[in-house]
Write a protein that holds these residues in place. Structure first.
Motif, short mmCIF file in Angstrom:
data_model
loop_
_atom_site.label_atom_id
_atom_site.label_comp_id
_atom_site.label_asym_id
_atom_site.label_seq_id
_atom_site.Cartn_x
_atom_site.Cartn_y
_atom_site.Cartn_z
N GLY A 236 -4.86 -5.52 1.66
CA GLY A 236 -3.60 -6.11 1.20
C GLY A 236 -2.95 -5.41 0.02
N THR A 237 -2.99 -4.10 0.03
CA THR A 237 -2.33 -3.38 -1.07
C THR A 237 -1.58 -2.17 -0.54
OG1 THR A 237 -2.67 -2.12 -3.11
CG2 THR A 237 -4.53 -2.19 -1.59
N SER A 238 -0.44 -1.89 -1.18
CA SER A 238 0.32 -0.69 -0.80
C SER A 238 -0.22 0.55 -1.51
CB SER A 238 1.80 -0.90 -1.14
OG SER A 238 1.95 -1.12 -2.53
N LEU A 239 -1.17 0.38 -2.36
CA LEU A 239 -1.77 1.48 -3.14
C LEU A 239 -0.70 2.33 -3.82
CD1 LEU A 239 -4.73 2.65 -0.82
CD2 LEU A 239 -4.89 1.36 -2.95
N ILE B 18 -19.27 7.88 1.64
CA ILE B 18 -19.25 6.41 1.63
C ILE B 18 -18.11 5.91 2.51
CG2 ILE B 18 -18.90 4.38 0.14
CD1 ILE B 18 -21.59 5.89 -0.26
N PRO B 19 -18.41 5.03 3.48
CA PRO B 19 -17.34 4.54 4.36
C PRO B 19 -16.31 3.70 3.61
CG PRO B 19 -19.47 3.58 4.94
CD PRO B 19 -19.72 4.52 3.82
N ARG B 20 -15.07 3.84 4.07
CA ARG B 20 -13.97 3.08 3.45
C ARG B 20 -13.21 2.38 4.57
NH1 ARG B 20 -11.11 7.40 -0.42
NH2 ARG B 20 -10.40 8.13 1.61
N LEU B 21 -13.14 1.07 4.47
CA LEU B 21 -12.43 0.27 5.46
C LEU B 21 -11.18 -0.27 4.80
CD1 LEU B 21 -12.17 -1.49 8.07
CD2 LEU B 21 -13.71 -3.13 6.98
N MET B 22 -10.02 0.01 5.39
CA MET B 22 -8.79 -0.54 4.83
C MET B 22 -8.16 -1.50 5.83
SD MET B 22 -5.60 1.26 3.00
CE MET B 22 -4.38 0.24 2.18
N ILE B 23 -7.81 -2.71 5.36
CA ILE B 23 -7.14 -3.71 6.20
C ILE B 23 -5.79 -4.00 5.57
CG2 ILE B 23 -7.25 -6.03 7.18
CD1 ILE B 23 -10.35 -5.92 6.66
N ASN B 24 -4.72 -3.70 6.28
CA ASN B 24 -3.38 -3.92 5.73
C ASN B 24 -2.37 -4.02 6.87
OD1 ASN B 24 -2.34 -4.12 2.97
ND2 ASN B 24 -0.92 -2.52 3.57
N LYS B 25 -1.29 -4.75 6.60
CA LYS B 25 -0.25 -4.90 7.63
C LYS B 25 0.47 -3.58 7.87
CE LYS B 25 2.80 -8.02 6.59
NZ LYS B 25 3.47 -9.27 6.18
N THR B 26 0.56 -2.79 6.82
CA THR B 26 1.25 -1.50 6.94
C THR B 26 0.37 -0.41 6.38
OG1 THR B 26 2.23 -1.96 4.79
CG2 THR B 26 3.58 -2.45 6.71
N ARG B 27 0.59 0.80 6.90
CA ARG B 27 -0.18 1.93 6.36
C ARG B 27 0.32 2.26 4.97
NH1 ARG B 27 -3.07 4.38 10.21
NH2 ARG B 27 -2.57 3.64 12.29
N PRO B 28 -0.58 2.67 4.09
CA PRO B 28 -0.09 3.05 2.75
C PRO B 28 0.82 4.26 2.87
CG PRO B 28 -2.44 3.54 3.01
CD PRO B 28 -2.00 2.85 4.26
N SER B 29 1.98 4.18 2.19
CA SER B 29 2.95 5.27 2.35
C SER B 29 2.72 6.40 1.34
CB SER B 29 4.37 4.73 2.19
OG SER B 29 4.47 4.03 0.98
N SER B 30 1.96 6.13 0.33
CA SER B 30 1.72 7.20 -0.64
C SER B 30 0.72 8.18 -0.05
CB SER B 30 1.19 6.62 -1.94
OG SER B 30 -0.04 5.99 -1.69
N GLY B 31 0.57 9.30 -0.71
CA GLY B 31 -0.24 10.37 -0.13
C GLY B 31 -1.73 10.26 -0.38
#
Ligand code: CNA
Length: 325
Positions: free
Chosen positions: A248-251, A267-280
């Protein structure tokens, strides 16, 4: 110490805070923003880790130093708007305040001259009106299973506390409404949440009873330094993390967003968000999984896969949800 900043443009270069530069090999940049279509509900990296791998790792306690990194998106289902969602986000609702720019509402200089827009918005963010969400309770469950190392949140709504996650497991990186202080440097009188809330003025502005200056809740505004606890703990936490879950973050807010780079390279990273983060910050990488989803439904599904659905539902329906901050 680093002040809180927002990446104004998705295309803008990441300005690497010096405190992170020593930790981050350049190959950790551009993870997650992969080539898979935005319509994909779930992106699993076929050559690398999958959701099943992550679920099994949680189930068999391979991962017992899990760090969560959260943002406003985990609280929208509780009725608290995020900043940047089109139409519903708080920035969209700011037009009526006639601000020089939307972020001014959280700018310490602007607040000193005009706190009214902030206090109007604060009404939308006040913690005691809201109940924690299934996503918050999923994190509580991970804590109850002794598998949570820490929960880093950008949220100021205290819903993590309301869900029963103890304060020592939390890093409220952008502060909270728990306490407030008079902004007059010579006064700095402390106020409790209750005393700030019990304010019968129509404009909701809180004035210091000693010196008459404004009282600001201890949430971190742009241009302010993050709490000492953030700087003290991230250094030892992220090197010990065995699974990072970002929800739940746009980062877009630094230095918080760059914490994703601090876990070890495998280390595995799981991201759950409605939209993909737009930053690089992200691109495809074989230790990353992106779930394009509402956080609540994804957490309920994860709980199902873990065989924890009943426990989670019991927590959601428990008395613990009665606004304990
Ligand atoms: P943001 O920039 O508004 O991003 C929120 C992200 O969550 C967006 O990418 C949305 O697409 C996504 N999102 C929204 N709802 C959901 C949902 N139900 N499921 C999954 N994804 C969803 O907010 P960030 O947290 O990234 O930015 C950090 C700011 C926001 C911090 O300074 C916070 O203090 C501030 N903030 C906090 C709150 C709160 O405490 N609840 C509310 C609004 C803003």
């Amino acid at each position: 110490m680093f002040k809180i900043i927002v990446e104004k443009s998705p295309k803008s270069q990441i300005i690497m805070p010096k405190f992170l530069a020593n930790f981050i090999p350049s190959k950790f940049f551009n993870l997650f923003s992969g080539s898979s279509s935005d319509n994909d509900n779930v992106h699993e990296n076929v050559d690398g880790i999958s959701i099943e791998n992550i679920v099994n790792g949680i189930k068999n306690r391979k991962y017992d130093h899990i760090i969560f990194m959260c943002g406003a998106g985990i609280s929208t289902s509780a009725g608290i708007p995020d900043f940047r969602s089109p139409k519903t986000g708080l920035f969209h609702q700011l037009e009526k305040y006639n601000l020089p720019y939307p972020e001014a509402v959280f700018d310490v200089q602007f607040f000193s001259s005009n706190p009214k827009p902030f206090y109007h918005l604060a009404k939308n963010l006040l913690p005691d009106k809201f109940k924690a969400t299934p996503c918050h309770y999923f994190m509580r469950l991970i804590h109850d299973k002794n598998q949570m190392l820490r929960l880093y949140t950008q949220n100021i709504d205290s819903l993590e506390r309301i869900a029963g996650i103890p304060a020592d497991k939390l890093v409220e990186a952008h502060g909270s409404f728990h306490t407030g202080h008079c902004i007059n440097k010579e006064c700095r009188k402390e106020y409790s949440f209750e005393s700030m809330k019990n304010n019968d003025r129509e404009d909701n502005v809180v004035y210091c009873e000693d010196c008459g200056s404004y009282v600001k809740p201890d949430i971190i505004f742009y241009g302010e330094v993050l709490p000492e606890r953030f700087y003290r703990l991230y250094q030892r936490d992220f090197i010990n993390c065995d699974l990072l879950i970002i929800m739940g973050t746009s980062l877009t807010v630094q230095p918080f967003a760059s914490l994703v780079e601090l876990v070890g390279p495998h280390i595995p990273r799981l991201m759950i968000n409605k939209t993909r983060p737009s930053s690089g910050h992200f691109s495809r990488n074989n230790r990353d999984v992106f779930i394009k989803s509402e956080t609540d439904s994804a957490c309920l599904e994860l709980a199902e896969k873990l065989g924890w659905r009943d426990e989670l539902e019991k927590l959601i329906n428990s008395d613990d949800s009665d606004n304990k901050t």
